[in-house]
Design a protein around this motif. Structure first.
Motif, PDB file in Angstrom:
ATOM      1  N   PHE A  45       0.741  -1.119  -0.040  1.00  0.00           N
ATOM      2  CA  PHE A  45      -0.105   0.052  -0.135  1.00  0.00           C
ATOM      3  C   PHE A  45       0.874   1.339  -0.051  1.00  0.00           C
ATOM      4  O   PHE A  45       1.882   1.310   0.349  1.00  0.00           O
ATOM      5  CB  PHE A  45      -1.088  -0.047   1.290  1.00  0.00           C
ATOM      6  CG  PHE A  45      -0.285   0.317   2.536  1.00  0.00           C
ATOM      7  CD1 PHE A  45      -0.192   1.252   3.211  1.00  0.00           C
ATOM      8  CD2 PHE A  45       0.321  -1.014   3.190  1.00  0.00           C
ATOM      9  CE1 PHE A  45       0.583   1.570   4.383  1.00  0.00           C
ATOM     10  CE2 PHE A  45       0.998  -0.630   4.561  1.00  0.00           C
ATOM     11  CZ  PHE A  45       1.168   0.497   5.002  1.00  0.00           C
ATOM     12  N   ASN A  46       0.155   2.358  -0.486  1.00  0.00           N
ATOM     13  CA  ASN A  46       0.642   3.614  -0.114  1.00  0.00           C
ATOM     14  C   ASN A  46      -0.316   4.672   0.847  1.00  0.00           C
ATOM     15  O   ASN A  46      -1.151   4.169   0.912  1.00  0.00           O
ATOM     16  CB  ASN A  46       0.792   4.445  -1.608  1.00  0.00           C
ATOM     17  CG  ASN A  46       1.808   3.878  -2.356  1.00  0.00           C
ATOM     18  OD1 ASN A  46       1.357   2.876  -3.359  1.00  0.00           O
ATOM     19  ND2 ASN A  46       3.022   3.907  -2.440  1.00  0.00           N
ATOM     20  N   SER A  47       0.343   5.409   1.356  1.00  0.00           N
ATOM     21  CA  SER A  47      -0.472   6.273   2.282  1.00  0.00           C
ATOM     22  C   SER A  47       0.029   7.795   2.101  1.00  0.00           C
ATOM     23  O   SER A  47       1.078   8.149   1.823  1.00  0.00           O
ATOM     24  CB  SER A  47      -0.299   5.866   3.800  1.00  0.00           C
ATOM     25  OG  SER A  47       1.226   5.905   4.044  1.00  0.00           O
ATOM     26  N   ASN A  48      -0.981   8.636   2.343  1.00  0.00           N
ATOM     27  CA  ASN A  48      -0.796   9.981   2.171  1.00  0.00           C
ATOM     28  C   ASN A  48      -0.262  10.582   3.569  1.00  0.00           C
ATOM     29  O   ASN A  48      -0.428  10.071   4.434  1.00  0.00           O
ATOM     30  CB  ASN A  48      -1.880  10.902   1.567  1.00  0.00           C
ATOM     31  CG  ASN A  48      -3.180  10.960   2.064  1.00  0.00           C
ATOM     32  OD1 ASN A  48      -3.145  10.536   3.404  1.00  0.00           O
ATOM     33  ND2 ASN A  48      -4.241  10.902   1.706  1.00  0.00           N
ATOM     34  N   ASP A  49      -0.060  11.903   3.682  1.00  0.00           N
ATOM     35  CA  ASP A  49       0.314  12.607   4.814  1.00  0.00           C
ATOM     36  C   ASP A  49      -0.800  12.734   5.785  1.00  0.00           C
ATOM     37  O   ASP A  49      -0.653  12.680   6.919  1.00  0.00           O
ATOM     38  CB  ASP A  49       0.594  14.158   4.389  1.00  0.00           C
ATOM     39  CG  ASP A  49       1.779  14.171   3.692  1.00  0.00           C
ATOM     40  OD1 ASP A  49       2.476  13.273   3.553  1.00  0.00           O
ATOM     41  OD2 ASP A  49       1.976  15.244   3.077  1.00  0.00           O
ATOM     42  N   ASP A  50      -2.248  12.362   5.311  1.00  0.00           N
ATOM     43  CA  ASP A  50      -3.330  12.550   6.374  1.00  0.00           C
ATOM     44  C   ASP A  50      -3.416  11.039   6.975  1.00  0.00           C
ATOM     45  O   ASP A  50      -4.153  10.480   7.788  1.00  0.00           O
ATOM     46  CB  ASP A  50      -4.528  12.825   5.603  1.00  0.00           C
ATOM     47  CG  ASP A  50      -4.549  14.165   5.028  1.00  0.00           C
ATOM     48  OD1 ASP A  50      -3.589  15.025   6.024  1.00  0.00           O
ATOM     49  OD2 ASP A  50      -4.985  14.826   4.317  1.00  0.00           O
ATOM     50  N   GLY A  51      -2.424  10.012   6.313  1.00  0.00           N
ATOM     51  CA  GLY A  51      -2.757   8.524   6.692  1.00  0.00           C
ATOM     52  C   GLY A  51      -3.786   7.696   6.022  1.00  0.00           C
ATOM     53  O   GLY A  51      -3.846   6.412   6.373  1.00  0.00           O
ATOM     54  N   LYS A  52      -4.123   8.251   4.757  1.00  0.00           N
ATOM     55  CA  LYS A  52      -5.173   7.711   4.278  1.00  0.00           C
ATOM     56  C   LYS A  52      -4.529   6.700   3.342  1.00  0.00           C
ATOM     57  O   LYS A  52      -3.338   7.015   2.883  1.00  0.00           O
ATOM     58  CB  LYS A  52      -6.160   8.539   3.350  1.00  0.00           C
ATOM     59  CG  LYS A  52      -7.119   7.650   2.514  1.00  0.00           C
ATOM     60  CD  LYS A  52      -7.911   8.555   1.719  1.00  0.00           C
ATOM     61  CE  LYS A  52      -8.773   7.744   0.910  1.00  0.00           C
ATOM     62  NZ  LYS A  52      -9.749   7.940   0.751  1.00  0.00           N
ATOM     63  N   GLU A  53      -4.802   5.316   3.311  1.00  0.00           N
ATOM     64  CA  GLU A  53      -3.904   4.228   2.677  1.00  0.00           C
ATOM     65  C   GLU A  53      -4.712   4.025   1.255  1.00  0.00           C
ATOM     66  O   GLU A  53      -5.985   3.812   1.283  1.00  0.00           O
ATOM     67  CB  GLU A  53      -3.785   3.111   3.488  1.00  0.00           C
ATOM     68  CG  GLU A  53      -3.082   3.278   4.597  1.00  0.00           C
ATOM     69  CD  GLU A  53      -2.857   2.203   5.612  1.00  0.00           C
ATOM     70  OE1 GLU A  53      -3.723   1.061   5.081  1.00  0.00           O
ATOM     71  OE2 GLU A  53      -2.168   2.227   6.388  1.00  0.00           O
ATOM     72  N   SER A  78       6.135   1.098  -2.787  1.00  0.00           N
ATOM     73  CA  SER A  78       4.886   0.991  -1.880  1.00  0.00           C
ATOM     74  C   SER A  78       5.450   0.220  -0.599  1.00  0.00           C
ATOM     75  O   SER A  78       6.668  -0.048  -0.603  1.00  0.00           O
ATOM     76  CB  SER A  78       3.860   0.068  -2.300  1.00  0.00           C
ATOM     77  OG  SER A  78       3.212   0.467  -3.555  1.00  0.00           O
ATOM     78  N   THR A  79       4.664   0.373   0.399  1.00  0.00           N
ATOM     79  CA  THR A  79       5.035  -0.503   1.647  1.00  0.00           C
ATOM     80  C   THR A  79       4.363  -1.852   1.806  1.00  0.00           C
ATOM     81  O   THR A  79       3.212  -1.830   1.221  1.00  0.00           O
ATOM     82  CB  THR A  79       4.486   0.377   2.877  1.00  0.00           C
ATOM     83  OG1 THR A  79       5.301   1.756   2.854  1.00  0.00           O
ATOM     84  CG2 THR A  79       4.681  -0.380   4.192  1.00  0.00           C
ATOM     85  N   ALA A  80       4.936  -2.791   2.213  1.00  0.00           N
ATOM     86  CA  ALA A  80       4.482  -4.129   2.247  1.00  0.00           C
ATOM     87  C   ALA A  80       4.413  -4.501   3.671  1.00  0.00           C
ATOM     88  O   ALA A  80       5.289  -4.468   4.501  1.00  0.00           O
ATOM     89  CB  ALA A  80       5.551  -5.061   1.566  1.00  0.00           C
TER      90      ALA A  80
END
Length: 195
Positions: A45-53, A78-80
């Protein structure tokens, strides 16, 4: 993609256990390993500065993940994270690339796998461009339906996970499911979704 486990171990791979929600690698980390799941599952996944994934992919037993940066000397985009407890085979990048060179059949399988993933990303992008939440959700459910039958199956993802995959807010997913239930596109039985 699944490379024979014995072959991987003969080239020096190790098996590592990860607990649920434990990070396997993070976005912008240098890609140094080939990963293949032998138990459990992994979410990228990726997430934005607001923590939305936004979920990029979901990988299960027998599948590999995170390979593209290995081929082009890039960092992970991305993060795994371990979606459930899992055991993952880990092989160094240089040994993985040597296997690809020495086994043309494996190289061909990777070409097929990467082409399939590019095709899937294009279809996903098309679904996301369409701003109607119901369309996005239906595309996601169709892509992840196990059987081809017309019978409804239990959806293995939570409402939050579906929101993460489709780029929607969980509240929007819940409202869309209410509309989809009213038009018989899904069934909701004991808070479980069937599609």
């Amino acid at each position: 993609m699944q490379i024979d486990v014995d072959l991987l171990f003969s080239w020096g791979a190790i098996a590592k256990e990860y607990k649920r929600n434990e990070l396997v690698f993070v976005e912008d980390e240098v890609a140094n390993f080939y990963y293949q799941i032998i138990e459990g599952c992994v979410r990228m996944f990726n997430s934005n500065d607001d923590g939305k994934e936004f979920t990029q992919g979901y990988f299960v037993v027998g599948q590999s993940f995170g390979e593209p940066p290995l081929f082009i000397d890039e960092k992970y985009p991305s993060t795994a994270v371990a979606f459930h407890d899992c055991k993952i085979i880990k092989l160094s990048k240089d040994k993985f690339l040597k296997i690809i060179d020495e086994y043309p059949a494996i190289q061909k399988q990777f070409l097929y796998l990467l082409a399939k993933r590019i095709y899937s990303k294009a279809r996903t992008s098309n679904s996301i461009i369409n701003q109607k939440p119901e369309f996005r959700i239906l595309a996601f459910l169709s892509d992840h339906k196990k059987g081809n039958s017309n019978e409804k199956e239990l959806v293995a993802f939570t409402r939050q996970e579906i929101a993460n995959f489709t780029g929607l807010r969980v509240e929007t997913v819940i409202r869309a499911f209410a509309k989809m239930k009213a038009t018989n596109k899904i069934e909701i039985i004991n808070h479980k979704i069937y599609f």
